[in-house]
Scaffold this active site. Structure first.
Site, mmCIF file in Angstrom:
data_model
loop_
_atom_site.group_PDB
_atom_site.id
_atom_site.type_symbol
_atom_site.label_atom_id
_atom_site.label_comp_id
_atom_site.label_asym_id
_atom_site.label_seq_id
_atom_site.Cartn_x
_atom_site.Cartn_y
_atom_site.Cartn_z
ATOM 1 N N HIS A 40 0.813 -1.207 0.000
ATOM 2 C CA HIS A 40 0.000 0.000 0.000
ATOM 3 C C HIS A 40 0.850 1.263 0.000
ATOM 4 C CE1 HIS A 40 -4.199 -1.629 1.069
ATOM 5 N NE2 HIS A 40 -3.479 -2.579 0.487
ATOM 6 N N HIS B 158 -1.934 -12.749 -2.481
ATOM 7 C CA HIS B 158 -2.991 -13.430 -1.745
ATOM 8 C C HIS B 158 -2.590 -14.823 -1.271
ATOM 9 C CE1 HIS B 158 -6.472 -10.728 -3.363
ATOM 10 N NE2 HIS B 158 -5.515 -10.058 -2.756
#
Length: 791
Positions: free
Chosen positions: A156, A319
């Site tokens: 992020h 993921h």
């Protein structure tokens, strides 16, 4: 919903001090547009409450800019009102204040590269890993390992990067500041940085937050068994938020103003939703449609410099680690974001009042669960499970739509992150199912499934690109951990492998250039065109490499392709003759020739105005080849408007004057540098395409302060030109005779009080030497932008 207008209320304003001084997992956890709204009414002690606009106040801001909305909000009694409170249309020069050094506590002489070189990176990595595997009671680690949490933090930090203007990205450590620090998509990442504080405190200024966050992401992967391809330092920290246009929406998690009539994401935006890094994990507007989600993924990841293969690798690799957190409904459990919490919170937001408030009760996105059966270890289970099981829609405990496997044998595969006696089924998001349903993504995921080694290499390269994309050429990399391979996205340039020209060579080459029929204007425009593509936001473009010779730059309208071809042909001839002689083995690149030609032209223009100067020139720029140039990526650098060349028309959200400030910001210019360059370029006759507006001088091609003098001359009266928006006619007040024509970007230097103050420094008789010297300094700065050894 969080109003943008509240942003001006919930933070302490430091502007007065500045003036006085001069989707998914812990690897990419997304926030859902409905279930993850943060409560707006968290209770604070009366002395810590901040006034909020009345309910429905957002409607009154329809069609206004973010800055105008901020100015329209209440200002605390006793605080000064900014001038833009009274006159919202006045020029906002604050983006250029970012390039002044006054707010940097390290001072102008601090050398980050020198300090970074003192680090023992192996020791730093060992310290990070110890933090990563030492769970803290105040924020327990999922599965006993903070690795997935730190991967999300690094992702992020870097994932805001966008191709359109190079803004965003990991450099500067902007995740520490608002609005990113308080974006819904960054929920709980404030805790990740608190966990890392002991590392930052140990190494101090030698290790920036921005480098530390990226390095920690790498260490996290390596600690969990994945082999990265390397890390490079060199990201210096910012000391204030970067001023970035993140979208026109007035609410977090909205996307109602970022698409055009054709359904395309408007430039320069990258993310599909306000306050998210990429896309809604439940599909566009919670549609739960994997094919629609794939379209959003493709566009947003593409806007952030990733192709389909890189996109799939990042999602599938990211993921593999960690889990999403939706044990409870965010709107029922979480307090306000960090920027809106009370002073006692010390910048920690999203405090959870449900259950333990952490561990198995952690709330982030409202989505819940892990993708694999071993979320704190690198495996190939993400793709295996995606194809092995049949997936059906279900709801998280918070009510968010996600997907679960139908098969009974899958229901107990995943251990709980904190409770040893509980197991779960794996889960997928709508954006994960998209990788299976979309035909192009399916081809890639199937290939990766069948060839794990290819997948691992693709993920390693994509991760390195994600976390290093905004650093520019690898010459700016620090440390010895970067991969040896050079990637085209790094905009490589062939380093000179010959003796550089000396002062005698430079003087002779200048004479040869001026002995041609090329004009001052042609040489200046060509040098400026080569340099002006630079973006300080991601260190792309500029003179190094002389990519102005290749597509797409040699075809940009602003560069006047016919004139550019003419000038380059002449300069290539001079270069070829010199290099054929190779006196003492010395040679010169075309990148250096273009800059040298501009310097020769400026010296002539100054001489014609009575100034004997030498424009500083340091050789050493290399030449790129077409094979080294990612043409599609460079398309994004094309200036559709360049005030310094008085070129182009403006469409969209910004006026011409705002575009001028934006371009100056990308060139890392201060207000005085922008001003003196504008005056000099006009006096040199550097307008593109023969545009006459703004040439407020009798002898264009000479370097004088006449533009400023004539701009301030009260004998001239200005009025708008009929039928020409943004164009003005200047006439003699006494006779009415037309004298000049100018654009709004010319006249703003006389109308705006701050700009006029700088203009007055140069506009009087006796200021000519200062003007010429300052113009040369600013010009030289622009010519050197992007050179690690000079900038």
């Amino acid at each position: 919903m969080a109003r943008f207008s509240r942003w001006s209320l919930i933070g302490v304003s430091l502007s007065a001090l500045a003036l006085a001084a001069c989707g998914g997992s812990d690897s990419s956890e997304r926030v859902d547009t409905a279930s993850a709204q943060q409560p707006r009414g968290a209770e604070l002690p009366a002395e810590e409450r901040v006034a909020a606009p009345a309910e429905g106040a957002g409607e009154a801001f329809e069609g206004t800019t973010e800055a105008e909305r901020a100015l329209a909000t209440p200002i605390a009694q006793g605080m000064p009102k900014p001038n833009r409170f009274w006159w919202p249309e006045t020029v906002d020069l604050s983006p250029l204040r970012q390039h002044e050094a006054d707010s940097n506590p390290l001072g102008p002489d601090f050398d980050y590269a020198k300090e970074f070189a003192k680090l023992d990176l192996a020791e730093v990595k060992a310290d990070i890993e110890e933090v990563m595997t030492t769970s803290q009671d105040w924020w327990p680690a999922d599965y006993g390992h903070y690795g997935p949490f730190f991967i999300r933090m690094a992702w992020h930090s870097a994932g805001t990067y966008r191709l359109a203007d190079g803004r965003g990205g990991a450099a500067g450590g902007q995740l520490r500041f608002e609005p990113l620090n308080s974006w819904p998509d960054n929920t709980n990442l404030d805790k990740a940085r608190r966990l890392l504080w002991p590392i930052k405190a140990k190494y101090g200024h030698a290790l920036s937050w921005s480098d530390l966050m990226v390095l920690t992401g790498n260490v996290a992967m390596e600690s969990m068994g994945f082999e990265t391809i390397g890390f490079a330092g060199g990201r210096e920290d910012a000391w204030q938020p970067e001023l970035v246009y993140w979208g026109a929406e007035e609410d977090f998690l909205a996307n109602n103003k970022r698409y055009d009539e054709d359904g395309k994401l408007k430039k320069p935006l990258g993310a599909s939703v306000m306050g998210l890094i990429y896309v809604n994990p439940e599909g566009p507007n919670r549609s739960h449609d994997p094919i629609a989600a794939a379209a959003d993924i493709r566009e947003t990841f593409g806007r952030m410099a990733m192709n389909d293969e890189e996109t799939v690798a990042l999602i599938a690799g990211g993921h593999t680690f960690g889990k999403a957190h939706g044990a409870h409904k965010p709107e029922e459990c979480l307090s306000r974001e960090p920027a809106a919490t009370g002073i006692a919170g010390q910048g920690v937001g999203w405090n959870n009042k449900c259950g333990k408030g952490n561990a198995e009760d952690t709330v982030t996105s409202g989505l819940e669960g892990a993708w694999t059966a071993d979320p704190a270890r690198w495996t190939h289970q993400y793709l295996t499970f995606l194809y092995q099981f049949e997936w059906e829609k279900t709801e998280s405990p918070a009510g968010a739509i996600q997907w679960k496997p139908v098969e009974e044998e899958a229901q107990q595969l995943v251990p709980d992150a904190h409770r040893e006696d509980i197991r779960h089924a794996p889960m997928m998001l709508t954006t994960d199912i998209a990788l299976k349903e979309d035909p192009a993504y399916r081809e890639i995921t199937t290939r990766f499934l069948n060839d794990p080694e290819e997948f691992e290499l693709a993920f390693a390269k994509a991760w390195f690109k994600l976390t290093h994309r905004d650093m520019g050429p690898r010459e700016g990399y620090l440390g010895d951990m970067a991969p040896e391979e050079t990637f085209v996205w790094q905009d490589p340039v062939e380093a000179p492998d010959y003796q550089l020209v000396n002062r005698r060579d430079i003087a002779n080459l200048k004479a040869d250039i001026l002995d041609t029929e090329l004009t001052v204007g042609e040489l200046v425009r060509t040098a400026w065109a080569s340099a002006a593509s630079y973006r300080g936001t991601d260190n792309r473009g500029g003179t190094n490499g002389a990519r102005i010779r290749f597509a797409p730059q040699n075809g940009w309208e602003v560069n006047n392709p016919a004139e550019l071809d003419k000038v380059l042909s002449v300069l290539e001839g001079i270069q070829g003759e010199f290099n054929d002689r190779a006196p003492g083995g010395r040679q010169i690149s075309m990148a250096d020739m273009i800059v040298l030609a501009g310097a020769a032209a400026i010296e002539k223009a100054a001489s014609d105005a009575g100034h004997d100067i030498t424009v500083p020139f340091t050789p050493g720029r290399g030449d790129a080849t077409e094979e080294m140039t990612d043409a599609a990526s460079f398309d994004w650098l094309e200036p559709t408007y360049d005030a310094f060349r008085n070129y182009g028309t403006v469409e969209g959200r910004l006026t011409r004057v705002q575009r001028m400030v934006d371009r100056a910001d990308l060139l890392t210019l201060t207000v005085p540098e922008m001003t003196v360059l504008m005056g000099g370029m006009r006096s040199l006759g550097a307008n593109a395409g023969g545009v006459e507006e703004g040439i407020l001088v009798d002898n264009p091609g000479t370097l004088t302060n006449d533009f400023f003098q004539n701009l301030l001359d009260m004998r001239t009266a200005w009025k708008p030109a009929e039928g020409q928006e943004g164009v003005f006619v200047g006439s003699n007040r006494m006779t009415g005779e037309e004298k000049w024509r100018a654009t709004d970007v010319d006249l703003v230097f006389g109308s705006n009080s701050e700009l006029r103050a700088v203009v007055e420094r140069y506009a009087y008789d006796g200021a000519e030497d200062e003007f010429v010297d300052d113009f040369v300094d600013a010009w030289t700065k622009v010519m050197n932008l992007g050179r690690v050894d000079q900038s």
